[in-house]
Design a protein around this motif. Structure first.
Motif, PDB file in Angstrom:
ATOM      1  N   PRO A   1       0.884  -1.311   0.062  1.00 12.74           N
ATOM      2  CA  PRO A   1       0.043   0.026   0.077  1.00 12.74           C
ATOM      3  C   PRO A   1       1.026   1.202  -0.230  1.00 12.74           C
ATOM      4  N   ASN A   2       1.821   1.312   0.791  1.00  8.50           N
ATOM      5  CA  ASN A   2       2.809   2.372   0.657  1.00  8.50           C
ATOM      6  C   ASN A   2       3.506   2.734  -0.639  1.00  8.50           C
ATOM      7  N   LEU A   3       3.649   1.621  -1.243  1.00  8.96           N
ATOM      8  CA  LEU A   3       4.623   1.764  -2.696  1.00  8.96           C
ATOM      9  C   LEU A   3       3.513   2.183  -3.585  1.00  8.96           C
ATOM     10  N   LYS A   4       2.111   1.745  -3.566  1.00 10.59           N
ATOM     11  CA  LYS A   4       1.101   2.309  -4.642  1.00 10.59           C
ATOM     12  C   LYS A   4       1.062   3.671  -4.493  1.00 10.59           C
ATOM     13  N   ARG A   5       1.222   4.125  -3.207  1.00  4.76           N
ATOM     14  CA  ARG A   5       0.778   5.630  -3.075  1.00  4.76           C
ATOM     15  C   ARG A   5       1.878   6.711  -3.231  1.00  4.76           C
ATOM     16  N   PHE A   6       3.097   5.938  -2.719  1.00  5.70           N
ATOM     17  CA  PHE A   6       4.399   6.742  -2.539  1.00  5.70           C
ATOM     18  C   PHE A   6       5.509   6.113  -3.406  1.00  5.70           C
ATOM     19  N   PRO A   7       5.601   5.799  -4.536  1.00  3.72           N
ATOM     20  CA  PRO A   7       6.397   5.055  -5.180  1.00  3.72           C
ATOM     21  C   PRO A   7       7.916   5.403  -5.187  1.00  3.72           C
ATOM     22  N   ALA A   8       8.316   6.754  -5.138  1.00  8.27           N
ATOM     23  CA  ALA A   8       9.540   7.423  -4.876  1.00  8.27           C
ATOM     24  C   ALA A   8      10.181   7.276  -3.306  1.00  8.27           C
ATOM     25  N   MET A   9       9.289   6.564  -2.611  1.00 11.38           N
ATOM     26  CA  MET A   9       9.653   6.788  -1.115  1.00 11.38           C
ATOM     27  C   MET A   9      10.929   6.148  -0.618  1.00 11.38           C
ATOM     28  N   GLY A  10      11.330   5.266  -1.435  1.00 12.57           N
ATOM     29  CA  GLY A  10      12.567   4.579  -1.204  1.00 12.57           C
ATOM     30  C   GLY A  10      13.764   5.232  -1.581  1.00 12.57           C
ATOM     31  N   ARG A  11      15.027   5.184  -0.905  1.00 17.71           N
ATOM     32  CA  ARG A  11      16.178   6.003  -1.395  1.00 17.71           C
ATOM     33  C   ARG A  11      16.598   5.024  -2.592  1.00 17.71           C
ATOM     34  N   SER A  12      17.659   5.663  -3.312  1.00 20.18           N
ATOM     35  CA  SER A  12      17.999   5.125  -4.510  1.00 20.18           C
ATOM     36  C   SER A  12      19.302   4.416  -4.164  1.00 20.18           C
ATOM     37  N   PHE A  13      18.911   3.233  -4.734  1.00 16.09           N
ATOM     38  CA  PHE A  13      20.064   1.927  -4.563  1.00 16.09           C
ATOM     39  C   PHE A  13      21.258   2.194  -5.314  1.00 16.09           C
ATOM     40  N   LEU A  14      21.319   2.918  -6.555  1.00 15.55           N
ATOM     41  CA  LEU A  14      22.145   3.192  -7.661  1.00 15.55           C
ATOM     42  C   LEU A  14      22.940   4.553  -7.006  1.00 15.55           C
ATOM     43  N   GLN A  15      22.542   5.122  -6.310  1.00 22.29           N
ATOM     44  CA  GLN A  15      23.485   6.409  -5.907  1.00 22.29           C
ATOM     45  C   GLN A  15      24.670   6.127  -5.198  1.00 22.29           C
ATOM     46  N   ARG A  16      24.756   5.012  -4.749  1.00 23.66           N
ATOM     47  CA  ARG A  16      25.826   4.456  -3.769  1.00 23.66           C
ATOM     48  C   ARG A  16      27.024   4.445  -4.974  1.00 23.66           C
ATOM     49  N   PRO A  17      28.326   4.877  -4.393  1.00 27.59           N
ATOM     50  CA  PRO A  17      29.467   4.716  -5.370  1.00 27.59           C
ATOM     51  C   PRO A  17      29.736   3.316  -5.666  1.00 27.59           C
ATOM     52  N   GLY A  18      30.051   2.984  -6.955  1.00 28.66           N
ATOM     53  CA  GLY A  18      30.639   1.841  -7.192  1.00 28.66           C
ATOM     54  C   GLY A  18      32.049   1.797  -6.704  1.00 28.66           C
ATOM     55  N   ASN A  19      32.577   0.751  -6.064  1.00 22.02           N
ATOM     56  CA  ASN A  19      33.930   0.582  -5.520  1.00 22.02           C
ATOM     57  C   ASN A  19      34.975  -0.212  -6.398  1.00 22.02           C
ATOM     58  N   SER A  20      34.338  -0.899  -7.544  1.00 20.18           N
ATOM     59  CA  SER A  20      35.159  -1.363  -8.651  1.00 20.18           C
ATOM     60  C   SER A  20      34.671  -1.088  -9.816  1.00 20.18           C
ATOM     61  N   VAL A  21      35.563  -1.446 -10.942  1.00 18.88           N
ATOM     62  CA  VAL A  21      35.133  -1.183 -12.297  1.00 18.88           C
ATOM     63  C   VAL A  21      34.001  -2.045 -12.507  1.00 18.88           C
ATOM     64  N   GLU A  22      34.059  -3.255 -12.057  1.00 20.66           N
ATOM     65  CA  GLU A  22      32.642  -4.134 -12.280  1.00 20.66           C
ATOM     66  C   GLU A  22      31.493  -3.628 -11.952  1.00 20.66           C
ATOM     67  N   ALA A  23      31.724  -2.763 -10.580  1.00 20.94           N
ATOM     68  CA  ALA A  23      30.259  -2.316 -10.294  1.00 20.94           C
ATOM     69  C   ALA A  23      29.858  -1.041 -10.778  1.00 20.94           C
ATOM     70  N   VAL A  24      30.694  -0.177 -11.174  1.00 19.58           N
ATOM     71  CA  VAL A  24      30.284   0.867 -11.849  1.00 19.58           C
ATOM     72  C   VAL A  24      29.843   0.232 -13.202  1.00 19.58           C
ATOM     73  N   THR A  25      30.356  -0.765 -14.132  1.00 22.48           N
ATOM     74  CA  THR A  25      29.804  -1.271 -15.163  1.00 22.48           C
ATOM     75  C   THR A  25      28.340  -1.546 -14.973  1.00 22.48           C
ATOM     76  N   LEU A  26      28.194  -2.534 -14.047  1.00 21.74           N
ATOM     77  CA  LEU A  26      26.981  -2.984 -13.705  1.00 21.74           C
ATOM     78  C   LEU A  26      25.929  -1.842 -13.566  1.00 21.74           C
ATOM     79  N   GLN A  27      26.274  -0.761 -12.669  1.00 17.38           N
ATOM     80  CA  GLN A  27      25.292   0.365 -12.478  1.00 17.38           C
ATOM     81  C   GLN A  27      24.854   0.705 -13.589  1.00 17.38           C
ATOM     82  N   GLU A  28      25.872   1.191 -14.680  1.00 10.62           N
ATOM     83  CA  GLU A  28      25.599   1.862 -15.907  1.00 10.62           C
ATOM     84  C   GLU A  28      24.653   0.911 -16.647  1.00 10.62           C
TER      85      GLU A  28
END
Length: 129
Positions: A46-73
């Protein structure tokens, strides 16, 4: 008035629920799975139905490796087709982490894990040595 979105469970999310159910049964806490389902149906969805942007961004975390950055992109590019903001968001529950994304009309539940599932099971890795 806030528009109410539809919520869809992905195949991966459904597999995660099955894994959690087995995990909790093995931990001799099968009633905890019913509690999870109640929380998903009574609060989270019910929360997500009404407020879908309520969660924090998962991909805003900095990638700590080339592989992580590539996967994020790659994930960001894939999400552009279905997600309004091109983001994977995280909804933090008491014992679970839920990942989701959303479009203009739909919230897609992508993954869910129990916090204790994120640890290593050395007994299973090495057997009874």
């Amino acid at each position: 008035m806030t528009a109410v979105l539809r919520v869809e469970l992905t195949a991966n999310f459904e597999r995660n629920l099955e894994e959690i159910e087995r995990f909790l049964a093995d931990a001799e806490a099968p009633q905890a799975f019913d509690t999870l389902l109640d929380e998903l149906g009574g609060t989270v969805i019910p929360n997500l139905k009404r407020f879908p942007a309520m969660g924090r961004s998962f991909l805003q975390r900095p990638g700590n490796s080339v592989e992580a950055v590539t996967l994020q992109e790659r994930l960001t590019a894939q999400l552009k087709g279905i997600a309004t903001d091109g983001e994977i968001r995280e909804y933090v529950m008491a014992n679970y982490l839920l990942l989701y994304t959303h479009g203009k009309q739909t919230v897609y539940l992508l993954s869910i894990r129990h916090q204790r599932q994120l640890s290593f099971d050395f007994t299973a890795l090495w057997g009874n040595r």
